[in-house]
Design an enzyme around this catalytic site. Structure first.
Site: not given
Lengths: 336, 336, 336, 336
Positions: D110, D131, D133, D177, D261-262
């Site tokens: 983003g 990121t 990810d 995701h 979240y960890i």
């Protein structure tokens, strides 16, 4: 009520958590003012003192070291037979001028001694034991100890792979000048085969036999954990001396590791954080109740306090009837 | 002397260290024979039993899980009002046929109950408490607890960066159905701002106020640690329920994490390894002395034992006068 | 197809993961038979070889050390000008008698040399680089390196608290005889202020100046990371030599730590496990394709292979144009 | 030369190390001035900008989160078909008024999109990918990824003991995701038996078969690693859906864990710290050379840069020919 707080002696995981415990309780609950004294007792000599507020305490719980700095300044130490007359007087003057109603001293055996003398000199003192060595008399455990044992155990864990892959004896030296608490606890938790403490005399032949016996049982490697304070010959470091002797006695390839300063640095374990928080909070309670001249102490599961005059000058040593030694011997571990 | 040993109930760091402690002491020191019973009490029903020797014990000290396997088999549990007549009888037969002189049962509250019934049925039983939840009555601490607290504290540490970077409320759910020991210890060690336990009723408005108060002090984020067993509405999980309520009460963006099974796995901490070793060794001592029907227990700093009949059916819960709660409240932490 | 596999030279995190990668691919995918050769090339001399099946591979992925054992046996090494005629012949005989179609050699520079000679002698050889030092020529990275850097960085992190609490210079010596890869990567990741490598000559005055300059900027402490292989005077260890020189040059209290064997032990990092798995699998592919006399290598992001004859006898050293050095200098870090 | 620097999107280990890398190089080497923009692009809207100097950078290298704060503000996002006219204009005005010569944007996909639009609007922009990810197009690896994989692998390691002790299937859901990089790398490093990614369609029957096949080989337990973004039915979370389906297909007791979240918090790994430092330093170099409109990128072993216009709007996904998948399949791991 104005509190001064200082940290003295070697650094140790959990000091900042203790400072946070003292200050948060003092500020939030008792509405006291707190002042940070820099670099141990030297800050009282140099008038190096700053106010602490809640914003000073953010991020302290798991931070290693001490935000106040530390030193090994011993203001009551005699030189050529006489204490420097100035130092105690200067400290008292600083305390008076700053309007500090009491001083919280966080430190090891040396600090407890100085704190006791400061109390004798008429200052309201509350002290908190702090040592990775766990040798402060009067408390069952000091914060910092569990962190040091954890780091040492992790290191011993790592040596197992090298020991077995190379069929070697690995000797690791951990901290503990007078007291073998770290060697005992990390040695047992790390699966040491031989554990040597300053408190238990050892016979190098028996150690050699233990290593040979393991070979006979199909284990051609051993882990030896030694406290830095065991007696050696010729001024050698503990690990080097023991490694050389073992190689001589057994013919096994032997390697040494001196763990050193990494044992006292970094973030405290959860256990140490909670012990530090509880001790810090209890120190503030003692102040609120006007109970001075005392050291906070863990007794069993509860936080209590003991007179500073009883603590100063004593050492808490490992004794042979300690459960870990008794159980360890039954399991075949050699303590010398 | 032939010992059978089994592990029952949820797995927990330190079980293997305990097995090692029992067996090494039994084999090396007392010359006993040891037999491993697989999958808890089911192994006594299925006659799934193997001899253990020293070579079976290599590498166990820091290995997670249990080499014997475990199950939740409850052989004395009544169905439709009646205990299955067969199960107790089958177990007794297995024990007799195998010539086992006593059974060491390692487990949590359910296991202690079964162990007590087995003892009532005439079997020589020594049990050892094992639970990450720390809720077994009669012992100050169980091994596995320090490991679980360490993992949970590490997780809470990690959430701080997200909470402050995003100015969020982070809710983390840790284990503890009936007892909030993990939430209390990890919440305090991890710097939780709000800590909710099953034992202490909470008011969601006061929690909202605590979060708003932090905002007023310049801290637009909070860490909330909840035990899984706190009361919720509509069958929601603890973390989800609290997160939704906080978002409703405060308007703060709130995120939840359920820590789950990673709390019970992996290598035990140094603290837990030593506690497990001491408890294992003590169990063997009890056997050697013929002291049966007892559970090994930590009392203060010493390993002792308590009658199994006193333990069974009780839970050790957190009480409001616990030092960490008293100190925590004085430091401004909200317990509900 | 029968594969023999051996591990030689110093142990290193990730060896077992590599063995698992080779064997699982060989057994599951190619239907090959795999034989484990014990204690490096010595196993070929002693005919100490056992079959490996899938059950041998359980738990290997994150296990430190090597289940095959290792040695520093160099069967082609000349003594008094001549190779022991027997050793190469014995190895060839063992390989023939056992019907091994090829040998997978996992090791560092010494091993690659021996592997190249074995290939010259007509054996089908595939080798895999293994060194925490990262100095094997031909591959961008070796497994074990990331694990060693991680351990060293963790240790440096811990020294920061002591350095700043005591206002000291802390010198830490990490592994790296010829190559300074560990010192460079852990020094940069650990926030070292001065980083000394064997490849970059240093001037002790410039180091002293760098420490004094930090003092002028309000930082009365420094972290110095040195590779064990930097030149010293009088046979001193790197850390001791540098610590003494810094104390002489600057007057700062300086302490040293030698990290030692813990850098090579224990569980590999996730990065190393995956690199080891990929390299192991690729070795089996080379065998399946009949591509012998080659060493598996990481090039950028892909696993490839290079001729063993090109690798043997070379070292991969740090050069001054390495990005971390260029960036480090711009950030004010002193490399000597 | 005045640089503004901002961090936007989800937090991630290594952001602070990047800020440090940019700023130290800029201040020490190029003599630039650096300004920290708070809470991502929102800081440009709110004119929330402060100067950064060297003292702001102490302790940043291993600190999680971001000292600049972050937000998900997307100033160019269209609402009801139209971009808010004001937001871009306000940002440009802030940049002009503050005299910022260029803006360094640290963020994920983003952020890269917004950075590209800001560049189109005439601002000098250099961006850095960030990121956990690892799905930003144009760079081989982003910092934060290795840290997230390390945390996830550690968690998977812990589940093994529970899986084997209880003979269960353990399903763990990790972040990702659109892209399965974390699941792939942590699944392989953690010894997952089944690994499910958003990019590879799976057949639940084949997964059931894989679990049954393991039982036949004597392994009555399995570890299943799933990315959060795999397709599910009825809006269920990935782990819950897969756990229910496996229990239905195989009858095995199955438990799920959502890591949450960890994965994004806490101190970065050594690998990520060095990648962050290098990327930060390179960004400053691009500025010094006047190369704007570019994103810093890792290509193989070197740090380069790519045009922001090429990056924006693309995702880097796992493809089936990825080495870890190819090798994993040969080793018998099921990818669906």
């Amino acid at each position: 009520m104005k509190i001064g707080i200082l940290t003295s002696g070697g650094d140790c995981p959990g000091i900042n958590a203790t400072i946070r415990g003292v200050c948060k309780t003092a500020i939030n609950h008792y509405g006291m003012e707190v002042y940070g004294i820099h670099s141990g007792f030297r800050g009282l000599l140099d008038n190096d003192i700053v106010p602490l507020d809640e914003s000073s305490l953010t991020g302290l719980l798991n931070l290693g070291g001490t935000i106040l700095g530390t030193s090994r300044e011993k203001p009551f130490k005699r030189k050529a037979g006489a204490v420097s007359e100035n130092k105690p007087a200067i400290m008292l003057q600083t305390i008076r001028e700053r309007g500090l109603d009491c001083i919280v001293c966080i430190g090891g055996n040396g600090t407890q001694k100085t704190a006791a003398k400061l109390a004798e000199a008429g200052v309201n003192v509350v002290s908190i034991p702090k040592t990775i060595d766990n040798d402060v008399w009067g408390t069952d455990v000091s914060f910092g100890f569990d962190s040091a044992v954890t780091i040492a155990t992790d290191a011993i864990d790592r040596l197992h792979s090298t020991a077995s892959a190379h069929q070697r004896v690995m000797v690791i030296e951990v901290m503990g000048h007078k007291a073998g608490w770290i060697a005992l606890h990390s040695g047992m938790a790390g699966g040491g085969d031989i554990i040597l403490l300053p408190e238990i005399p050892f016979d190098i032949h028996r150690i050699g036999d233990a290593i040979i016996n393991r070979l006979k049982k199909g284990k051609p490697y051993s882990i030896v954990v030694v406290a830095e304070g065991i007696p050696t010959i010729g001024g050698k470091k503990a690990a080097q001396y023991i490694a050389e002797e073992i190689e001589y006695e057994t013919g096994f390839e032997t390697r040494e590791t001196v763990l050193g300063y990494i044992q006292r640095g970094g973030s405290p374990t959860a256990y140490d954080r909670n012990l530090a928080t509880r001790m810090g909070g209890h120190a503030t309670e003692l102040i609120a109740q006007g109970m001075f001249g005392r050291m906070v102490a863990l007794k069993g599961n509860t936080i209590e306090s003991v007179p500073l005059s009883e603590v100063a000058g004593k050492l808490k040593l490992v004794t042979e009837d300690h459960d870990l030694i008794v159980q360890g011997r039954r399991m075949g571990i050699c303590f010398g």
